[in-house]
Design an enzyme around this catalytic site. Structure first.
Site, short mmCIF file in Angstrom:
data_model
loop_
_atom_site.label_atom_id
_atom_site.label_comp_id
_atom_site.label_asym_id
_atom_site.label_seq_id
_atom_site.Cartn_x
_atom_site.Cartn_y
_atom_site.Cartn_z
CE1 TYR A 75 8.90 25.12 62.86
CE2 TYR A 75 11.27 25.54 62.89
CZ TYR A 75 10.10 25.18 63.55
OH TYR A 75 10.12 24.93 64.89
CG PHE A 127 -0.58 43.87 83.25
CD1 PHE A 127 -1.81 44.51 83.27
CD2 PHE A 127 -0.45 42.73 82.48
CE1 PHE A 127 -2.88 44.04 82.52
CE2 PHE A 127 -1.51 42.26 81.71
CZ PHE A 127 -2.73 42.92 81.74
CB THR A 128 -2.91 40.24 85.51
OG1 THR A 128 -2.98 40.55 84.11
CG2 THR A 128 -3.97 41.05 86.27
CG ASP A 218 4.32 46.14 79.67
OD1 ASP A 218 4.12 46.20 78.44
OD2 ASP A 218 3.57 45.49 80.44
CE LYS A 261 -2.98 44.39 75.46
NZ LYS A 261 -2.51 43.00 75.60
NE ARG A 385 -8.02 44.10 84.88
CZ ARG A 385 -7.29 43.24 84.17
NH1 ARG A 385 -6.61 43.62 83.13
NH2 ARG A 385 -7.22 41.98 84.52
CG PHE A 452 -8.37 38.31 86.04
CD1 PHE A 452 -7.11 38.10 86.58
CD2 PHE A 452 -8.46 38.64 84.71
CE1 PHE A 452 -5.97 38.20 85.80
CE2 PHE A 452 -7.33 38.76 83.91
CZ PHE A 452 -6.08 38.53 84.46
#
Ligand code: PLI
Length: 460
Positions: A75, A127-128, A218, A261, A385, A452
């Site tokens: 943990y 960005f969303t 980002d 990514k 998009r 979306f």
């Protein structure tokens, strides 16, 4: 081996495969209707080539899989956390690591730490999830990306750049104390995976810091951005992706990152920063929203895979192959006269839906309709998009109408081969021939946040 001749040559061989299902057009018509013409609502097993996203859909290496067996699931104080911290120091160079279950978890930590309600948060295109968290924390997003980013036909090499005049104007108009920080996305997802130059990052850092404003990177596709700098910016050809990345981060104060990514992992993310107080604040939030400060919502094995994937992604060959796949698909479409966002970006090919279906207005969700039609036509899943992703203004309730109305053919890393891309290209080209038959959509279910993902539509 001269990779200039074979840029797309795989720097790996395939050890494990996943079978794909080929379906009929009738089957796909029914599936798409049942999914409310939203490709997010399709079942993945009904998809032949899945270009919905490059997020969590990448193929891990044998080294990453081996690392999965070394998960320390304690943990507190898992050794995998310390491996991740070492890898982050090596690749990005920030002082503090705060792990998160994925990128948006990190965005929540950063937004709640740095934004006071009513403050402005400039960024190089939204960005969303990033904008959603900034707004939930009381921030007001302001787009300061260069104008070229909004023009799909502009061939500038660094269309992700911040427009310094827009940033300066905002500082003068609103006052530096009313700006929480500036977010710089590298690469810029919704602009088509377009990179930011080192020169621009340096200048943004200087302007921000002279005014006492923080820069938050980002870093979700930062290795791809570093590779573009290597290829396109004078003075960087002989530097490694890792060296370039470290320099990029040196102009910033903090970062959010989705580990799903560039690092090839299925889950994970982190926030990072140099400031001790900010790190303490984020650690006080992480235990409430994500998990303990040494796992942040990830299993030990996932942290290990991410640590190893991060180091692999900082490799020039990995990135050469990665970018070459996007360019291969993009150039095939360009040669066939398909309107795509240029230059071809890092993580996929973005089709200009307004130019593809000139008869369907943006208000009839033209990119959403195109994504649905492409699935029915060829079993290829893409993502809208455009106006649906952009959502509504939180104050006026009006729909944001982005200049770029696209579908994204996103390329998962190390997953598909050249023949898959040939099939995708042929499917798009066939659909283009039938463009006069296109019909728009009406939205019949609209979720309040990030609509979306779950919205439903009917054909007009
Ligand atoms: O999906 P997350 O929560 O791990 O990461 C959020 C996120 C933050 N920034 C950027 C630039 C992203 O692209 C991003 C997630 N992108 C997704 C899911 C995509 O399909 O592009």
């Amino acid at each position: 081996m001269d990779f200039k001749k074979y840029p797309m040559a795989e720097p790996y061989k395939i050890k494990m495969v996943e079978p794909l299902k080929v379906t009929t057009r009738e089957f796909r018509e029914k599936a798409m209707k049942e999914a409310g013409y939203n490709t997010f609502l399709l079942r993945s097993e009904d998809v032949y080539i899945d270009l919905l996203t490059d997020s969590g859909t990448n193929a891990m290496s044998e080294d990453q899989w081996a690392g999965m067996m070394l998960g320390d699931e304690a943990y507190a104080g898992s050794k995998n956390y310390y491996h991740l911290e070492d890898a982050m120091h090596e690749c990005f160079g920030y002082k503090h690591l705060i792990p998160a279950h994925q990128g948006r978890g990190a965005e929540q930590l950063v937004s709640r730490t740095f934004i006071k309600p009513g403050q402005y948060v400039p960024g190089n295109m939204y960005f969303t999830t990033t904008r959603e968290h900034q707004e939930l924390a009381g921030g007001i997003f302001v787009d300061v990306i260069c104008d070229e980013a909004h023009d799909p036909n502009d061939e500038s090499p660094f269309k992700g750049n911040v427009d310094l005049n827009k940033f300066e104007k905002l500082i003068k108009e609103k006052g530096a104390q009313n700006i929480a920080y500036i977010t710089v996305g590298v690469t810029v997802n919704l602009a088509g995976g377009q990179p930011v130059s080192m020169e621009n990052l340096r200048a943004v850092g200087k302007m921000a810091h002279e005014n006492g404003i923080k820069v938050v990177l980002d870093a979700t596709r930062a290795m791809e951005n570093a590779y573009f700098i290597k290829k396109r910016e004078p003075g960087y050809a002989d530097k490694s992706v890792k060296e370039i990345l470290r320099e990029m981060c040196s102009y910033t104060d903090a970062a959010t990152c989705s580990g799903k990514k560039d690092f090839h992992t299925n889950i994970g993310g982190f926030a990072a920063c140099n400031d001790d107080d900010a790190a303490t604040h984020m650690r006080s939030l992480v235990v409430v929203y994500e998990g303990l400060q040494t796992y942040g919502g990830m299993a030990g094995r996932d942290m290990e895979a991410m640590a190893r994937g991060m180091l692999e992604a900082c490799n020039d060959d990995t990135m050469r192959h990665r970018i070459a796949q996007s360019e291969y698909l993009g150039n095939k479409l360009i040669e066939a006269g398909i309107p795509v966002v240029r230059p071809i970006g890092g993580h996929g090919v973005f089709i200009d839906a307004k130019a593809f279906y000139p008869n369907v207005p943006q208000e009839q969700y033209v990119a959403q309709a195109l994504a649905a039609d492409l699935y029915v036509q060829s079993g290829v899943r893409s993502m809208e998009r455009g106006i649906v992703s952009a959502g509504r203004d939180k104050v006026t309730g009006h729909e944001h109408k982005p200049k770029l109305e696209t579908i994204r053919l996103t390329i998962p890393r190390r997953v598909y081969t050249q023949s898959h891309f040939d099939i995708v290209a042929d499917g798009v080209i066939e659909l283009y021939k039938e463009r006069n038959k296109a019909r728009g959509l009406k939205m019949v279910y609209e979720p309040k946040a990030l609509r979306f993902f779950q919205a439903r539509f009917e054909k007009l």
